[in-house]
Write an enzyme that holds these catalytic residues in place. Structure first.
Site, PDB file in Angstrom:
ATOM      1  N   ASN A  14       0.883  -1.175   0.000  1.00 62.26           N
ATOM      2  CA  ASN A  14       0.000   0.000   0.000  1.00 62.26           C
ATOM      3  C   ASN A  14       0.919   1.223   0.000  1.00 62.26           C
ATOM      4  O   ASN A  14       1.403   1.643   1.044  1.00 62.26           O
ATOM      5  CB  ASN A  14      -0.887  -0.044   1.232  1.00 62.26           C
ATOM      6  CG  ASN A  14      -1.971   1.009   1.256  1.00 62.26           C
ATOM      7  OD1 ASN A  14      -2.532   1.295   2.306  1.00 62.26           O
ATOM      8  ND2 ASN A  14      -2.308   1.597   0.120  1.00 62.26           N
ATOM      9  N   ASN A  67      -6.092  10.638  -1.167  1.00 63.26           N
ATOM     10  CA  ASN A  67      -6.243   9.484  -2.042  1.00 63.26           C
ATOM     11  C   ASN A  67      -5.835   9.849  -3.466  1.00 63.26           C
ATOM     12  O   ASN A  67      -5.648  11.021  -3.802  1.00 63.26           O
ATOM     13  CB  ASN A  67      -7.691   8.992  -2.010  1.00 63.26           C
ATOM     14  CG  ASN A  67      -8.115   8.562  -0.623  1.00 63.26           C
ATOM     15  OD1 ASN A  67      -7.436   7.771   0.024  1.00 63.26           O
ATOM     16  ND2 ASN A  67      -9.231   9.082  -0.143  1.00 63.26           N
ATOM     17  N   CYS A  76      -5.273   6.020   7.987  1.00 66.32           N
ATOM     18  CA  CYS A  76      -4.644   5.012   7.133  1.00 66.32           C
ATOM     19  C   CYS A  76      -3.642   4.245   7.973  1.00 66.32           C
ATOM     20  O   CYS A  76      -2.621   4.800   8.382  1.00 66.32           O
ATOM     21  CB  CYS A  76      -3.959   5.672   5.937  1.00 66.32           C
ATOM     22  SG  CYS A  76      -3.023   4.524   4.904  1.00 66.32           S
ATOM     23  N   GLY A  77      -3.939   2.981   8.239  1.00 68.95           N
ATOM     24  CA  GLY A  77      -3.071   2.190   9.099  1.00 68.95           C
ATOM     25  C   GLY A  77      -1.688   1.973   8.516  1.00 68.95           C
ATOM     26  O   GLY A  77      -0.669   2.118   9.204  1.00 68.95           O
ATOM     27  N   ASN A  78      -1.614   1.604   7.234  1.00 69.55           N
ATOM     28  CA  ASN A  78      -0.306   1.424   6.602  1.00 69.55           C
ATOM     29  C   ASN A  78       0.449   2.739   6.537  1.00 69.55           C
ATOM     30  O   ASN A  78       1.667   2.791   6.702  1.00 69.55           O
ATOM     31  CB  ASN A  78      -0.488   0.841   5.195  1.00 69.55           C
ATOM     32  CG  ASN A  78      -1.012  -0.578   5.234  1.00 69.55           C
ATOM     33  OD1 ASN A  78      -0.513  -1.414   5.973  1.00 69.55           O
ATOM     34  ND2 ASN A  78      -2.040  -0.849   4.449  1.00 69.55           N
ATOM     35  N   ASN A 199     -15.152   2.015   2.652  1.00 61.53           N
ATOM     36  CA  ASN A 199     -14.152   1.038   2.235  1.00 61.53           C
ATOM     37  C   ASN A 199     -14.790  -0.347   2.272  1.00 61.53           C
ATOM     38  O   ASN A 199     -15.522  -0.672   3.213  1.00 61.53           O
ATOM     39  CB  ASN A 199     -12.945   1.081   3.167  1.00 61.53           C
ATOM     40  CG  ASN A 199     -12.241   2.427   3.140  1.00 61.53           C
ATOM     41  OD1 ASN A 199     -11.534   2.748   2.207  1.00 61.53           O
ATOM     42  ND2 ASN A 199     -12.451   3.234   4.179  1.00 61.53           N
ATOM     43  N   ARG A 218     -11.988   3.238  -0.515  1.00 60.68           N
ATOM     44  CA  ARG A 218     -12.698   4.453  -0.889  1.00 60.68           C
ATOM     45  C   ARG A 218     -11.709   5.473  -1.450  1.00 60.68           C
ATOM     46  O   ARG A 218     -10.745   5.840  -0.804  1.00 60.68           O
ATOM     47  CB  ARG A 218     -13.400   5.016   0.350  1.00 60.68           C
ATOM     48  CG  ARG A 218     -14.118   6.330   0.156  1.00 60.68           C
ATOM     49  CD  ARG A 218     -14.720   6.831   1.459  1.00 60.68           C
ATOM     50  NE  ARG A 218     -13.694   7.099   2.475  1.00 60.68           N
ATOM     51  CZ  ARG A 218     -13.931   7.726   3.626  1.00 60.68           C
ATOM     52  NH1 ARG A 218     -15.156   8.124   3.921  1.00 60.68           N
ATOM     53  NH2 ARG A 218     -12.952   7.933   4.481  1.00 60.68           N
ATOM     54  N   CYS A 226      -4.648  -2.639   3.357  1.00 62.28           N
ATOM     55  CA  CYS A 226      -5.331  -1.543   4.047  1.00 62.28           C
ATOM     56  C   CYS A 226      -5.301  -1.856   5.535  1.00 62.28           C
ATOM     57  O   CYS A 226      -5.953  -2.800   5.992  1.00 62.28           O
ATOM     58  CB  CYS A 226      -6.772  -1.403   3.550  1.00 62.28           C
ATOM     59  SG  CYS A 226      -7.746  -0.150   4.426  1.00 62.28           S
ATOM     60  N   GLY A 227      -4.523  -1.081   6.284  1.00 61.83           N
ATOM     61  CA  GLY A 227      -4.351  -1.360   7.710  1.00 61.83           C
ATOM     62  C   GLY A 227      -5.627  -1.194   8.504  1.00 61.83           C
ATOM     63  O   GLY A 227      -5.976  -2.043   9.330  1.00 61.83           O
ATOM     64  N   THR A 228      -6.348  -0.090   8.275  1.00 60.94           N
ATOM     65  CA  THR A 228      -7.610   0.099   9.004  1.00 60.94           C
ATOM     66  C   THR A 228      -8.621  -0.955   8.584  1.00 60.94           C
ATOM     67  O   THR A 228      -9.439  -1.400   9.390  1.00 60.94           O
ATOM     68  CB  THR A 228      -8.186   1.503   8.773  1.00 60.94           C
ATOM     69  OG1 THR A 228      -8.345   1.736   7.370  1.00 60.94           O
ATOM     70  CG2 THR A 228      -7.294   2.575   9.384  1.00 60.94           C
TER      71      THR A 228
END
Length: 284
Positions: A14, A67, A76-78, A199, A218, A226-228
């Protein structure tokens, strides 16, 4: 401004273009335009979007996410893991445990480093938000959406909605390789029941502690990770009685693995890698 310095980084594939706003100070009115340009694989650098690493009055750094369509995201987790790596390796903080400000609030990051190089980052993603008001999602504000039937054309799916600072809808599937990601992802993302978009995750359960995962993000479409979303998938697995709280759940994403733990204190801990790809100068 005719050019700026950047670093391309990724968390499990990502990838984002990271810009140090302590030094570069991209103009606010051009951020959406620049995000679209740098994200292009044909005329830009190629990425899922652009992340700004900004000064903060509340933490060592603040993260802003754009985005690849120019829209601004909340979390965004990543991206958080990569921001933590960048901040430590570029001396924006000397701590191995510190907070990052996001549009969703403060997030704590704990890094594992070796001779100054960050190898792994654990991020406290906070508590999941589960009511329709918190997502947001149309309907009774106080209701949760757990194993609820959704119909999209001729396809019927059971979904669980989770916000990790950004909205997610998680659908279990029998075979992750048959998940209707390209056909239903863009449809569900813009479903009117989700006024801010959503998402979309498809999840195959291997065991209580292991999930296969694919995502339509999204504003970005299909991404490697996607971390989240992985956090939302683990939370949904617990809510549906498949997994348990306070246990590590390995989520296999297209780009690699994350370990998610919905702890007894209510917080979701996400652990995974962050990598630097390259750095350079982008000419506007």
């Amino acid at each position: 401004m005719n050019s700026f310095r950047f670093t391309k980084m990724h968390g499990l594939g990502n990838s984002y273009i990271y810009v140090n706003q302590f030094e570069e100070q991209l103009p606010e009115e051009r951020l959406a335009e620049i995000a679209v340009k740098v994200s292009s694989i044909h005329t830009g650098i190629g990425s899922d979007g652009m992340i700004l690493i900004c000064p903060s009055e509340k933490a060592p750094v603040k993260m802003r996410i754009f985005n690849n369509d120019g829209s601004e995201g909340k979390n965004c987790g990543n991206g958080l893991r990569c921001v933590a790596k960048y901040a430590y390796e570029h001396k924006l903080t000397e701590e191995t445990s510190f907070f990052i400000e996001t549009l969703s609030g403060l997030v704590k990051a704990d890094i594992t480093e070796d001779n100054g190089i960050v190898r792994e980052v654990a991020v406290d993603m906070g508590e999941p938000r589960l009511t329709k008001k918190e997502l947001p999602m149309l309907g009774n504000e106080d209701e949760r959406t757990i194993d609820e039937t959704f119909v999209f054309g001729e396809t019927e799916l059971s979904g669980t909605a989770v916000s990790m600072g950004n909205p997610h809808i998680v659908f279990p599937v029998a075979d992750i390789n048959q998940a209707p990601l390209t056909t239903l992802g863009p449809v569900i993302e813009k479903d009117p029941r989700f006024p801010e978009g959503v998402n979309v995750e498809f999840v195959e359960t291997v065991s209580a502690d292991e999930l296969h995962f694919r995502v339509w993000e999204r504003g970005s479409g299909i991404t490697q990770a996607c971390g989240t979303g992985a956090c939302a998938a683990a939370v949904a697995s617990v809510l549906n009685g498949v997994s348990e709280r306070n246990r590590d759940i390995t989520v296999h994403l297209a780009g690699g693995d994350l370990v998610i733990n919905w702890q007894d204190n209510g917080h979701v801990l996400m652990t995974g890698p962050a990598e630097t790809v390259c750095s350079g100068v982008y000419y506007l």
